[in-house]
Write a protein that holds these residues in place. Structure first.
Motif, PDB file in Angstrom:
ATOM      1  N   LEU A 124      -5.029  -0.214  14.302  1.00  0.00           N
ATOM      2  CA  LEU A 124      -4.711  -0.047  12.774  1.00  0.00           C
ATOM      3  C   LEU A 124      -4.520   1.397  12.369  1.00  0.00           C
ATOM      4  N   ALA A 125      -5.396   2.372  13.031  1.00  0.00           N
ATOM      5  CA  ALA A 125      -5.098   3.656  12.739  1.00  0.00           C
ATOM      6  C   ALA A 125      -3.741   4.315  13.272  1.00  0.00           C
ATOM      7  N   ILE A 126      -3.247   3.729  14.274  1.00  0.00           N
ATOM      8  CA  ILE A 126      -1.954   4.089  14.708  1.00  0.00           C
ATOM      9  C   ILE A 126      -0.998   3.571  13.732  1.00  0.00           C
ATOM     10  N   VAL A 127      -1.098   2.450  13.248  1.00  0.00           N
ATOM     11  CA  VAL A 127       0.065   1.703  12.580  1.00  0.00           C
ATOM     12  C   VAL A 127       0.196   2.485  11.158  1.00  0.00           C
ATOM     13  N   PHE A 128      -1.136   2.795  10.415  1.00  0.00           N
ATOM     14  CA  PHE A 128      -1.261   3.182   9.187  1.00  0.00           C
ATOM     15  C   PHE A 128      -0.714   4.681   9.303  1.00  0.00           C
ATOM     16  N   ALA A 129      -0.944   5.344  10.536  1.00  0.00           N
ATOM     17  CA  ALA A 129      -0.531   6.609  10.501  1.00  0.00           C
ATOM     18  C   ALA A 129       0.972   6.874  10.552  1.00  0.00           C
ATOM     19  N   THR A 130       1.562   6.012  11.519  1.00  0.00           N
ATOM     20  CA  THR A 130       3.025   6.017  11.544  1.00  0.00           C
ATOM     21  C   THR A 130       3.570   5.838   9.971  1.00  0.00           C
ATOM     22  N   LYS A 131       3.263   4.789   9.384  1.00  0.00           N
ATOM     23  CA  LYS A 131       3.748   4.571   8.031  1.00  0.00           C
ATOM     24  C   LYS A 131       3.259   5.736   6.996  1.00  0.00           C
ATOM     25  N   GLY A 132       2.199   6.456   7.154  1.00  0.00           N
ATOM     26  CA  GLY A 132       1.530   7.231   6.286  1.00  0.00           C
ATOM     27  C   GLY A 132       2.237   8.995   6.691  1.00  0.00           C
TER      28      GLY A 132
ATOM     29  N   MET B 240       0.784  -1.307  -0.160  1.00  0.00           N
ATOM     30  CA  MET B 240      -0.011  -0.002  -0.148  1.00  0.00           C
ATOM     31  C   MET B 240       0.971   1.260   0.086  1.00  0.00           C
ATOM     32  N   GLU B 241       0.632   2.057  -0.817  1.00  0.00           N
ATOM     33  CA  GLU B 241       1.297   3.537  -0.991  1.00  0.00           C
ATOM     34  C   GLU B 241       1.175   4.212   0.437  1.00  0.00           C
ATOM     35  N   ASN B 242       2.219   5.088   0.693  1.00  0.00           N
ATOM     36  CA  ASN B 242       2.093   5.883   1.768  1.00  0.00           C
ATOM     37  C   ASN B 242       0.921   6.878   2.082  1.00  0.00           C
ATOM     38  N   SER B 243       0.531   7.678   0.797  1.00  0.00           N
ATOM     39  CA  SER B 243      -0.651   8.299   0.854  1.00  0.00           C
ATOM     40  C   SER B 243      -1.847   7.728   1.153  1.00  0.00           C
ATOM     41  N   ASN B 244      -1.772   6.441   0.599  1.00  0.00           N
ATOM     42  CA  ASN B 244      -3.252   5.780   0.848  1.00  0.00           C
ATOM     43  C   ASN B 244      -3.258   5.284   2.254  1.00  0.00           C
ATOM     44  N   ARG B 245      -1.944   5.056   2.933  1.00  0.00           N
ATOM     45  CA  ARG B 245      -2.013   4.807   4.389  1.00  0.00           C
ATOM     46  C   ARG B 245      -2.524   5.915   5.329  1.00  0.00           C
ATOM     47  N   ALA B 246      -1.951   7.067   4.853  1.00  0.00           N
ATOM     48  CA  ALA B 246      -2.337   8.183   5.522  1.00  0.00           C
ATOM     49  C   ALA B 246      -4.015   8.680   5.518  1.00  0.00           C
ATOM     50  N   VAL B 247      -4.506   8.400   4.365  1.00  0.00           N
ATOM     51  CA  VAL B 247      -6.032   8.397   4.308  1.00  0.00           C
ATOM     52  C   VAL B 247      -6.819   7.354   5.051  1.00  0.00           C
ATOM     53  N   ALA B 248      -6.142   6.007   4.936  1.00  0.00           N
ATOM     54  CA  ALA B 248      -6.623   4.882   5.832  1.00  0.00           C
ATOM     55  C   ALA B 248      -6.506   5.225   7.140  1.00  0.00           C
ATOM     56  N   SER B 249      -5.688   5.882   7.895  1.00  0.00           N
ATOM     57  CA  SER B 249      -5.426   5.916   9.282  1.00  0.00           C
ATOM     58  C   SER B 249      -6.734   7.048   9.470  1.00  0.00           C
ATOM     59  N   LEU B 250      -6.860   8.143   8.629  1.00  0.00           N
ATOM     60  CA  LEU B 250      -7.651   9.037   8.918  1.00  0.00           C
ATOM     61  C   LEU B 250      -9.006   8.575   9.019  1.00  0.00           C
ATOM     62  N   ILE B 251      -9.633   7.678   7.921  1.00  0.00           N
ATOM     63  CA  ILE B 251     -10.747   7.020   7.964  1.00  0.00           C
ATOM     64  C   ILE B 251     -11.008   6.145   9.257  1.00  0.00           C
ATOM     65  N   LEU B 252      -9.994   5.209   9.623  1.00  0.00           N
ATOM     66  CA  LEU B 252     -10.028   4.372  10.810  1.00  0.00           C
ATOM     67  C   LEU B 252     -10.115   5.257  12.026  1.00  0.00           C
ATOM     68  N   GLY B 253      -9.324   6.297  12.266  1.00  0.00           N
ATOM     69  CA  GLY B 253      -9.490   7.361  13.534  1.00  0.00           C
ATOM     70  C   GLY B 253     -10.871   7.907  13.599  1.00  0.00           C
ATOM     71  N   LEU B 254     -11.546   8.001  12.541  1.00  0.00           N
ATOM     72  CA  LEU B 254     -13.001   8.681  12.370  1.00  0.00           C
ATOM     73  C   LEU B 254     -13.912   7.456  12.839  1.00  0.00           C
ATOM     74  N   VAL B 255     -13.659   6.328  12.124  1.00  0.00           N
ATOM     75  CA  VAL B 255     -14.444   5.346  12.724  1.00  0.00           C
ATOM     76  C   VAL B 255     -14.306   4.649  14.083  1.00  0.00           C
ATOM     77  N   SER B 256     -13.048   4.993  14.531  1.00  0.00           N
ATOM     78  CA  SER B 256     -12.962   4.521  16.221  1.00  0.00           C
ATOM     79  C   SER B 256     -13.563   5.555  17.253  1.00  0.00           C
ATOM     80  N   ILE B 257     -14.289   6.795  16.629  1.00  0.00           N
ATOM     81  CA  ILE B 257     -15.291   7.744  17.150  1.00  0.00           C
ATOM     82  C   ILE B 257     -16.289   6.967  17.669  1.00  0.00           C
ATOM     83  N   VAL B 258     -16.818   6.018  16.844  1.00  0.00           N
ATOM     84  CA  VAL B 258     -18.005   4.921  17.323  1.00  0.00           C
ATOM     85  C   VAL B 258     -17.436   3.533  17.739  1.00  0.00           C
TER      86      VAL B 258
END
Length: 80
Positions: free
Chosen positions: A33-41, A1-19
């Protein structure tokens, strides 16, 4: 997965974690998963999204942990 896609995935997972913090197992999965993708992104051009995902992931990981502890305490006290 490309780093920019990981950044987007981390934001989406972070928003999903609100619920998902309401359901500890799902909360742990989405926040970690949000934390892992964010560190890579963070090494991409979408560094702001990765930072937002990282912050949301950390905040809601703590909230999920507190929810788990509170639920365990209530479970123990209900059996007394």
């Amino acid at each position: 997965m490309e780093n920019s896609n990981r950044a987007v995935a981390s934001l989406i997972l972070g928003l999903v974690s609100i619920v998902t913090w309401l359901f500890p197992i799902a909360g742990y999965i989405t926040t970690i998963l949000a934390i892992v993708f964010a560190t890579k992104g963070r090494h991409s051009e979408k560094k702001g999204m990765a930072t937002a995902g990282l912050v949301l992931g950390i905040i809601f990981l703590v909230v999920t942990l507190l929810n788990s502890i509170f639920g365990a305490i209530l479970g123990v006290l209900a059996n007394l």
